[in-house]
Design an enzyme around this catalytic site. Sequence first.
Site, PDB file in Angstrom:
ATOM      1  N   ASP A   1       0.676  -1.025   0.061  1.00  0.00           N
ATOM      2  CA  ASP A   1       0.052   0.054  -0.106  1.00  0.00           C
ATOM      3  C   ASP A   1       0.970   1.322  -0.044  1.00  0.00           C
ATOM      4  O   ASP A   1       1.903   1.345   0.785  1.00  0.00           O
ATOM      5  CB  ASP A   1      -0.801   0.170   1.457  1.00  0.00           C
ATOM      6  CG  ASP A   1      -1.624   1.055   1.432  1.00  0.00           C
ATOM      7  OD1 ASP A   1      -2.787   0.972   0.502  1.00  0.00           O
ATOM      8  OD2 ASP A   1      -1.369   1.973   2.278  1.00  0.00           O
TER       9      ASP A   1
ATOM     10  N   GLU B   1       6.164 -18.869  -6.754  1.00  0.00           N
ATOM     11  CA  GLU B   1       6.599 -17.584  -6.064  1.00  0.00           C
ATOM     12  C   GLU B   1       5.629 -16.880  -5.336  1.00  0.00           C
ATOM     13  O   GLU B   1       4.515 -16.794  -5.691  1.00  0.00           O
ATOM     14  CB  GLU B   1       6.920 -16.785  -7.320  1.00  0.00           C
ATOM     15  CG  GLU B   1       8.314 -16.904  -7.836  1.00  0.00           C
ATOM     16  CD  GLU B   1       8.959 -15.737  -8.512  1.00  0.00           C
ATOM     17  OE1 GLU B   1      10.182 -15.753  -8.894  1.00  0.00           O
ATOM     18  OE2 GLU B   1       8.201 -15.069  -9.078  1.00  0.00           O
TER      19      GLU B   1
HETATM   20  C1  GLC Z   1      -3.848   3.330  -0.175  1.00  0.00           C
HETATM   21  C2  GLC Z   1      -5.348   2.564  -0.040  1.00  0.00           C
HETATM   22  C3  GLC Z   1      -6.460   3.461   0.588  1.00  0.00           C
HETATM   23  C4  GLC Z   1      -5.942   3.822   2.064  1.00  0.00           C
HETATM   24  C5  GLC Z   1      -4.730   4.754   1.772  1.00  0.00           C
HETATM   25  C6  GLC Z   1      -3.791   4.958   3.181  1.00  0.00           C
HETATM   26  O1  GLC Z   1      -4.141   4.278  -1.193  1.00  0.00           O
HETATM   27  O2  GLC Z   1      -5.660   1.886  -1.042  1.00  0.00           O
HETATM   28  O3  GLC Z   1      -7.566   2.930   0.678  1.00  0.00           O
HETATM   29  O4  GLC Z   1      -6.797   4.860   2.327  1.00  0.00           O
HETATM   30  O5  GLC Z   1      -3.851   3.707   1.236  1.00  0.00           O
HETATM   31  O6  GLC Z   1      -3.459   3.845   3.760  1.00  0.00           O
END
Ligand code: GLC
Length: 597
Positions: free
Chosen positions: A244, A311
């Site tokens: 993320d 993997e």
């Molecule tokens: C990413 C996620 C989103 C979240 C952000 C902060 O963009 O997809 O949903 O709010 O990160 O973690």
Amino acid sequence: MDSKDLILRKIVTCATVCLLGIAAITTHGQTAAARTNGPSERDWWKNAVIYEVYPRSFQDTNGDGVGDLNGITKRLDYLQELGVDALWLTPCYPSPQVDFGYDISDYENIDPQYGTIADFDRLVAEAKKRHIRVIMDMVMNHSSDQHEWFLQSRSSRDNPYRDWYVWHDGKGETSTDRGAPPNNWQSEFGHSAWQWDEKTRQYYYHKFYIQQPDLNWDNPKVHRAFKDIIDFWLKRGVAGFRFDAITTLFEDPSLADEGVVKDKNGNPLIDAFGEQVLDGSKTALVAKIHPVMQEMRAEADTFNMDAFPGERVLIAEIYTSSIAELATMYGPPGKPEFQLPMDTQVGIIDKLDIAAFRAKLTDAETGLGSNVPLLLFDNHDNPRLDVRYGDGVHDTDIQRVIATVLFASRGVALLYYGDEIGMKTTPPKRREDVKDPVGIAGWPKEKGRDGERTPMQWDWSANAGFTAGMPWLLVPPSAATINVKAEESDPNSLLAWYKALIRLKKTNRALEDGANIMLDTGNTKVLSWMRAVAGAPQVVVSVNFTAQPQTVNLMNGEVGKETRKLKTLLKTPGAADSPSLDQIQLEPFGVYVGEVH
Ligand code: GLC
């Protein structure tokens, strides 16, 4: 800022960083020649279909109105039947749920709302029986402010965890005056990215919500902690991670202000929160994340040979308008990073603009070396397909067009739950119904992301078969007709189209891993391409981007110089057959997929 702006904002960030100079494009991975043998078990991901589950909204089994892990397990047969290879679960770790799981307070457990770690193990085991792998979300940019690390960090300036986060004095700070925030950096979710902490009299940095303090990636202990977390989940049989907000791990230590983005008239761009849009040049130091990702990949690669072969795959969340920048995310030769950085290139095009689609698909094929593109169109942060491409008249046909681009192009296809039945974006109508803090802060201009997170529509009962309780977000009225049960019994449904396309992707040699070659490139109405691989018939695909019927002639291109014969593999329900390559007939927003013989 609406969700679209969120995308655009991230694009600005990455494009700027790109301009500032990132390492040259480097790639690694299998050669095209090796690919022609089809993916082995080790390379299971190379032609995979990945399905994003938003656990909160997928299936509730205990009547609390919130989806849970047992609900996902319950629906595995459906997912197997659809043809998915892997599920990406958005975060289901313990969390105060300020950002619905993206604020993690314990990385090595499951939030009781979603179940237990035993439920998780059962999900992985049951999924495995159905040849489905489970990919977790990994949020390394920030934790929750309720995580033990941050509670320690904020407790005193000399706490051992102090430098796990990004703390700074205010500008012009004195013993009595906190001073202004250290610079002009802004949160993605509006307002200053600096939060004053009275107890230790410093500001901490948060790229997202106040409750999501950024971790300090200049601290090696943070690296070690995340490698341990990755190990913890890999040992439980997880097939990989989606990283993320990965581009924002590092900030400029000089704390210089960011530049203001201007429109074409030279005026500052203003976001939905009424603030100037900044260029992201100091808070998204992408060049610095490469060594981190090489470390994480090396860690994940140690898990290749155990009981669940194949993997472990690392996916990046990256929004960029630059194919060159995307290419760097695979890592330099000998130092692999992500196998699958999300190619949002195609997915960020917000209308059926044929030239843009053609250009971005060509980029995906030619701009990533021998690496595999990961294509996607929507997710839990962005409006669904109806809003972005629909015309209100031909929406199902248009969704067939998009699905065809997704599954009939070379690469890994990532779809978002509910796309396969045509779920509609349904934002809340009243401010009091909004759950996403982005929408609460930005109402009414920015309604937040609830609209694309509504409960999965399983059937036409009151709560669409999602819950026996009160759903955390209202089930849209469209569930009466748009639902799995109704579409399962209709051979012409969108769901049937998705299943047929996925089956073709998995069984037709050219569609499995054949090169993607654009055809008839001067055509402004119909997008056509060919999939070609040695030893198997070529496949041609034509999709009509207009509301008028069209006929295309693909005889003039690189395909079928000696033959006009086509064997239809798939076509829009009710459309005429197109037995000849020089006369492929398409209904409004019609699709034709055929094999050249
Ligand atoms: C990413 C996620 C989103 C979240 C952000 C902060 O963009 O997809 O949903 O709010 O990160 O973690």
